[in-house]
Motif scaffolding. Sequence first.
Motif, short mmCIF file in Angstrom:
data_model
loop_
_atom_site.label_atom_id
_atom_site.label_comp_id
_atom_site.label_asym_id
_atom_site.label_seq_id
_atom_site.Cartn_x
_atom_site.Cartn_y
_atom_site.Cartn_z
N THR A 33 5.34 0.67 2.93
CA THR A 33 4.45 1.58 1.11
C THR A 33 4.93 0.38 -0.02
O THR A 33 4.13 1.21 -0.22
CB THR A 33 5.28 3.02 1.77
N ALA A 34 5.86 0.61 0.06
CA ALA A 34 6.66 -0.03 -1.29
C ALA A 34 5.90 -1.34 -1.72
O ALA A 34 5.45 -1.46 -2.92
CB ALA A 34 8.28 0.18 -1.16
N TRP A 54 -6.90 -4.37 0.17
CA TRP A 54 -6.38 -3.75 1.21
C TRP A 54 -5.41 -3.50 1.12
O TRP A 54 -5.14 -2.19 1.62
CB TRP A 54 -5.65 -5.56 1.58
N ALA A 55 -4.53 -3.50 -0.26
CA ALA A 55 -3.24 -2.22 -0.14
C ALA A 55 -3.93 -0.84 -0.97
O ALA A 55 -3.58 0.66 -0.07
CB ALA A 55 -2.60 -2.63 -1.36
N PRO A 99 -0.95 4.73 2.75
CA PRO A 99 -1.33 6.36 3.92
C PRO A 99 -1.32 7.39 2.79
O PRO A 99 -0.23 7.19 1.43
CB PRO A 99 -0.20 6.09 4.45
N LYS A 100 -1.35 8.25 3.24
CA LYS A 100 -1.23 9.12 1.97
C LYS A 100 0.25 9.94 2.11
O LYS A 100 0.39 10.82 3.29
CB LYS A 100 -2.32 10.55 2.74
N PRO A 101 0.78 9.85 0.81
CA PRO A 101 2.09 10.36 0.81
C PRO A 101 2.78 11.85 1.70
O PRO A 101 2.11 12.22 1.15
CB PRO A 101 3.04 9.78 -0.70
N THR A 102 3.35 11.82 2.81
CA THR A 102 4.07 13.07 2.81
C THR A 102 5.13 13.65 2.60
O THR A 102 5.15 14.76 2.30
CB THR A 102 3.95 13.00 4.17
N LYS A 103 5.22 12.42 1.65
CA LYS A 103 6.69 12.99 0.70
C LYS A 103 7.19 12.15 -0.34
O LYS A 103 6.63 10.71 0.10
CB LYS A 103 8.28 13.63 1.58
N PRO A 160 10.71 -3.40 -1.22
CA PRO A 160 9.08 -3.39 -0.88
C PRO A 160 9.61 -4.44 -0.04
O PRO A 160 10.37 -5.96 0.24
CB PRO A 160 8.35 -4.33 -1.85
N TRP A 161 8.09 -5.06 1.62
CA TRP A 161 8.46 -5.64 2.83
C TRP A 161 7.89 -7.03 1.80
O TRP A 161 7.54 -6.72 0.58
CB TRP A 161 7.40 -5.40 3.69
N ARG A 162 8.33 -7.56 1.70
CA ARG A 162 9.05 -9.22 1.49
C ARG A 162 7.43 -9.94 2.42
O ARG A 162 6.86 -9.93 3.16
CB ARG A 162 9.38 -10.10 1.49
N THR A 163 6.41 -11.05 1.56
CA THR A 163 5.79 -11.27 2.46
C THR A 163 5.61 -13.25 2.18
O THR A 163 6.92 -12.93 2.06
CB THR A 163 4.52 -11.02 1.41
N LEU A 164 4.77 -13.53 3.38
CA LEU A 164 4.52 -14.70 3.81
C LEU A 164 4.24 -15.31 1.97
O LEU A 164 5.36 -16.71 1.57
CB LEU A 164 3.17 -15.84 4.00
N ARG A 165 4.01 -14.72 1.11
CA ARG A 165 3.65 -15.53 -0.20
C ARG A 165 4.79 -15.88 -0.84
O ARG A 165 5.58 -16.45 -1.31
CB ARG A 165 3.05 -14.84 -1.18
#
Length: 196
Positions: free
Chosen positions: A46-47, A77-78, A83-87, A95-100
């Motif tokens: 999500t981050a 894509w993002a 997702p609809k935030p529940t909180k 944030p997750w780290r990406t391949l880039r």
Amino acid sequence: MVPVNAADYGVPQIRNRIVLVAFRADIPVDIAAFEKYVNTPQFSDTALWRSMLDEDGPYWRRHSDVSARARERARAWARAKLPKPTKEEDPKIKPWRTLRDAIQGYGTDAELPALPPVDLSRLDEKFDFGKEIGVVDHIGWPGARIYQGHTPNELDKPAKTVKAGVHGVPGGESVVLLPATRTARHRMDGRIITAI
């Protein structure tokens, strides 16, 4: 027994595993504190998605060389995946780290040098393309391909789990989709593929 995904701990790879942890009975371990630490997310998808949504967001400031077209594709894509935030998510979650990110050396404690660009004219040979900067064992696999059930890696997501060992010609986990701006070679669905 704890199910974990390496991406939730800052590894630029989706790697779901179950970890068994045991402590000797004579060692005073605060089990509740341990469980809280393991179950408190440090990085999240999500981050990552939120950092990509804004055209000038933190993800794109790190990767300012990305074309507008590739940037918009990743942002679409993002938007579709968010997702609809529940909180409200804790702002300390990264944030997750990406391949880039990994290819460019971003996100490690001691920032690593970026991997050199892959010479697309060498896709048909097996070569170690990191030697010139002292990064070894980043070897291209000629013949790696996308086929049903073997989808490729995408630059703006964490990498797929890479299998250890030799299992013949690799599938999607050894393939990266590149922007369609470089060459018409190895085209699939309008995008370029290359073995990593």
